[in-house]
Write an enzyme that holds these catalytic residues in place. Structure first.
Site, PDB file in Angstrom:
ATOM      1  N   SER A  16     -91.797  10.677   0.167  1.00 62.21           N
ATOM      2  CA  SER A  16     -92.092   9.271  -0.131  1.00 62.21           C
ATOM      3  C   SER A  16     -91.223   8.714  -1.253  1.00 62.21           C
ATOM      4  CB  SER A  16     -93.574   9.115  -0.505  1.00 62.21           C
ATOM      5  OG  SER A  16     -93.886   9.893  -1.650  1.00 62.21           O
ATOM      6  N   GLY A  17     -89.972   9.175  -1.329  1.00 66.61           N
ATOM      7  CA  GLY A  17     -89.035   8.617  -2.292  1.00 66.61           C
ATOM      8  C   GLY A  17     -88.222   7.497  -1.680  1.00 66.61           C
ATOM      9  N   ALA A  18     -87.068   7.216  -2.272  1.00 63.84           N
ATOM     10  CA  ALA A  18     -86.234   6.111  -1.795  1.00 63.84           C
ATOM     11  C   ALA A  18     -85.791   6.315  -0.360  1.00 63.84           C
ATOM     12  CB  ALA A  18     -85.019   5.955  -2.710  1.00 63.84           C
ATOM     13  N   LYS A  38     -96.627  14.717  -1.107  1.00 60.82           N
ATOM     14  CA  LYS A  38     -97.271  15.928  -1.618  1.00 60.82           C
ATOM     15  C   LYS A  38     -98.276  15.626  -2.723  1.00 60.82           C
ATOM     16  CE  LYS A  38     -94.787  19.624  -2.403  1.00 60.82           C
ATOM     17  NZ  LYS A  38     -93.654  20.504  -2.792  1.00 60.82           N
ATOM     18  N   ALA A  49     -85.634   8.592 -11.737  1.00 60.83           N
ATOM     19  CA  ALA A  49     -84.198   8.311 -11.856  1.00 60.83           C
ATOM     20  C   ALA A  49     -83.975   7.197 -12.874  1.00 60.83           C
ATOM     21  CB  ALA A  49     -83.631   7.916 -10.496  1.00 60.83           C
ATOM     22  N   GLN A  50     -83.107   7.457 -13.831  1.00 57.84           N
ATOM     23  CA  GLN A  50     -82.885   6.491 -14.907  1.00 57.84           C
ATOM     24  C   GLN A  50     -81.639   5.650 -14.678  1.00 57.84           C
ATOM     25  OE1 GLN A  50     -82.794   8.701 -18.565  1.00 57.84           O
ATOM     26  NE2 GLN A  50     -84.857   9.504 -18.318  1.00 57.84           N
ATOM     27  N   GLY A  51     -80.550   6.281 -14.251  1.00 59.05           N
ATOM     28  CA  GLY A  51     -79.241   5.632 -14.268  1.00 59.05           C
ATOM     29  C   GLY A  51     -79.127   4.383 -13.428  1.00 59.05           C
ATOM     30  N   ARG A 290     -70.138  15.674 -14.268  1.00 56.70           N
ATOM     31  CA  ARG A 290     -71.252  16.440 -14.815  1.00 56.70           C
ATOM     32  C   ARG A 290     -70.991  17.942 -14.863  1.00 56.70           C
ATOM     33  NH1 ARG A 290     -76.314  13.342 -11.818  1.00 56.70           N
ATOM     34  NH2 ARG A 290     -76.351  11.522 -13.197  1.00 56.70           N
TER      35      ARG A 290
END
Length: 540
Positions: A16-18, A38, A49-51, A290
């Site tokens: 159920s995310g983006a 879940k 998510a911040q960015g 990264r």
């Protein structure tokens, strides 16, 4: 014996995310959709998510530039077609998100016009990151959740874990081998239920919980990758697990991420003595990709015997910091750290699974009717290292593309009225739950030590031996006792751990996120590491 279906729909979306919710909303006007979550529906990596989301909105930027930046960050093994596919569809998919009600930050230009405030992050040559302050994921997730919960054709089942996919040939159905649904652990009722679907979509996120230190929420246990593997799907590039360079080092907030955008806006990485070190490792300094930054931090920590390094943006105006990073500022202040006045202790932590279930442009896997989108998938976009803010973008683009394909194929999908029930006739209630907890901690610890930022062949071999022993114990436990949330996640994590190690052992070079002391150089010719169920092999 078959049973009437407890749940039935056109499309079952696991996650159920983006990725999952954007797909659900695109399908729901024409199809009946069930979304499994879940935990609470908002719980997942998207929410944290911040960015932001990368897309070309600035007239000085270009799709070609976005493509080239992604290819460079991917260390030579991105699939160029996938990169071009995502970058060229980025703006339209972000615009769809805006049309759903997502509010990105704007600012007034010198000419008086309002435009989106774009930030720049590691690996990007231009400012192209749309964001909602420093809590973009929260804005995206809460907007999509609100829309989904209010759509009459979307049912959201919270506290529901997919146990396994139901594949036609495994239950004796004739015809093309295909997915027909899933068994679902209803955590409220503590029972396994059946769910039939004409199409099933894995949008379960990554597997960073396989490591002791991670920025991910607890649900990131590799469920979709493990289920797809057991169903017969190929996986690829699982050796490339991204370690975010800057997770907060604090006993009360071990999973807290400090966004890339801090470095994009000028924050420095420093040793405990206050000196900078990134210019010693890369000409791009703090804006290097990264993998380079995480390895540099790991190197300095080990060289100095330090528990952490430091992230310092205190040289910027305090009002600027509070305006651009309000959530981080308040969180740190609550822990006794003033972002405007002092450096912040940081360590790398497992953050993102760059490999996953192999899919095509529409998210289709090797099993008919089964799709995988978002972090669970391997599209070829990320190569050996994901560039910042391409992850939510990938969710949106493949959510759109999968929706188009599912709608196109739905008239030809098979429909059935019964499925075999979950068989609990030979299992009993668990008597030694401590076994699960012990194995859980052992797995995450040796994966961090042996299959972390820096690897060796001996470490990988040692990890694989431990994994084999754990698998035997867990399989025996799974066969004799009733399922639980912890057992399901541990079973999946151990499976994914094996796949990560096998991919890592195949790669006889150091590339991107995979760095091994035994093979420190790049091979001249390289490609994805591909595993096939029942026949482990590499395809370069």
């Amino acid at each position: 014996m078959n049973t009437l279906l407890e749940h039935s729909c056109d499309v079952l979306i696991i996650g159920s995310g983006a990725a999952g919710l954007s797909l659900a909303l695109r399908l729901a006007d024409q199809h009946q959709v069930i979304v499994l979550s879940k935990g609470p529906v908002t719980e997942g990596s998207t929410f944290y998510a911040q960015g932001g989301i990368a897309a070309v909105f600035d007239e000085t930027d270009s799709i070609d530039s976005h493509v080239e930046d992604t290819l460079i960050a991917g260390a030579g093994i991105c699939d160029r077609h996938a990169v071009e596919f995502v970058a060229s569809n980025a703006r339209s998919c972000v615009q769809w998100l805006i049309d759903q009600g997502v509010l990105f930050d704007t600012h007034i230009q010198p000419n008086g016009e309002e435009s989106y405030h774009l930030t720049r992050e590691g690996g990007h040559s231009h400012r192209r990151i749309l964001h909602a302050a420093d809590a973009t994921g929260r804005e995206v997730e809460t907007t999509l959740v609100s829309k989904a919960l209010n759509h009459p054709n979307i049912r959201v089942l919270e506290r529901s874990n997919a146990v396994d996919l139901i594949i036609s040939d495994k239950i004796g159905l004739p015809g093309t081998r295909r997915v027909v649904g899933a068994w679902v652990w209803n955590r409220n009722k503590e029972k396994v239920e059946t769910c039939h679907a004409k199409a099933v979509v894995l949008a379960t996120g990554g597997a960073s919980k396989v490591y002791q230190y991670t920025t991910n929420p607890d649900i990131s246990s590799g469920d979709g990758i493990a289920m797809a593997w057991r169903a017969g799907c190929r996986v690829a590039n699982l050796e490339f697990n991204q370690f975010h360079p800057t997770a907060l080092y604090h006993p009360q907030a071990r999973n807290f991420l400090l966004t890339e955008a801090l470095r994009g806006e000028g924050a420095y990485l420093k040793r405990p003595d206050g000196t900078r070190f990134m210019p010693d490792f890369d000409v791009r300094g703090e804006l290097a990709p990264r993998d380079i930054v995480a390895r540099a931090i790991d190197h300095e920590m080990k060289r100095l015997g330090a528990d952490c390094m430091f992230l310092d943006i205190s040289h910027k105006p305090a009002d600027f910091i509070r305006q651009h990073f309000p959530m981080i500022y308040e969180k740190l202040l609550g822990l006794g750290i003033d972002l405007t006045q002092e450096p912040v202790p940081i360590v790398p932590a497992a953050h993102y699974t760059c490999g996953g279930v192999m899919v095509d442009d529409h998210g289709r896997t090797d099993v008919e009717g089964l799709y995988a989108i978002g972090e669970v998938s391997y599209t070829g976009l990320h190569g050996a290292n994901r560039m910042a803010s391409n992850s939510l973008l990938e969710c949106l683009v493949y959510g759109w593309s999968a929706a188009e394909d599912i709608t196109r194929r739905m008239p030809y999908a098979h429909d059935i009225s019964t499925l075999p029930p979950w068989d609990e006739s030979r299992v009993e209630n668990p008597d030694e739950r401590v076994i699960i907890q012990h194995n859980w901690h052992e797995l995450r610890l040796f994966m961090w030590d042996y299959v972390g930022i820096v690897r060796t062949t001996k470490r990988l071999e040692r990890a694989l031996r431990r994994i084999t022993m754990l698998q035997q114990e867990i399989d025996e436990y799974y066969a004799h006792f009733r399922v639980s949330n912890n057992l399901l996640e541990l079973r999946n994590l151990v499976q994914v751990a094996e796949l990560i190690v096998r991919c890592a052992m195949m790669r006889k070079e150091s590339r991107g996120l995979h760095f091994t002391l035994d093979y420190p150089e790049l091979l001249t010719h390289s490609g994805p590491s591909i595993l096939s169920p029942g026949n482990h092999y590499i395809n370069r």
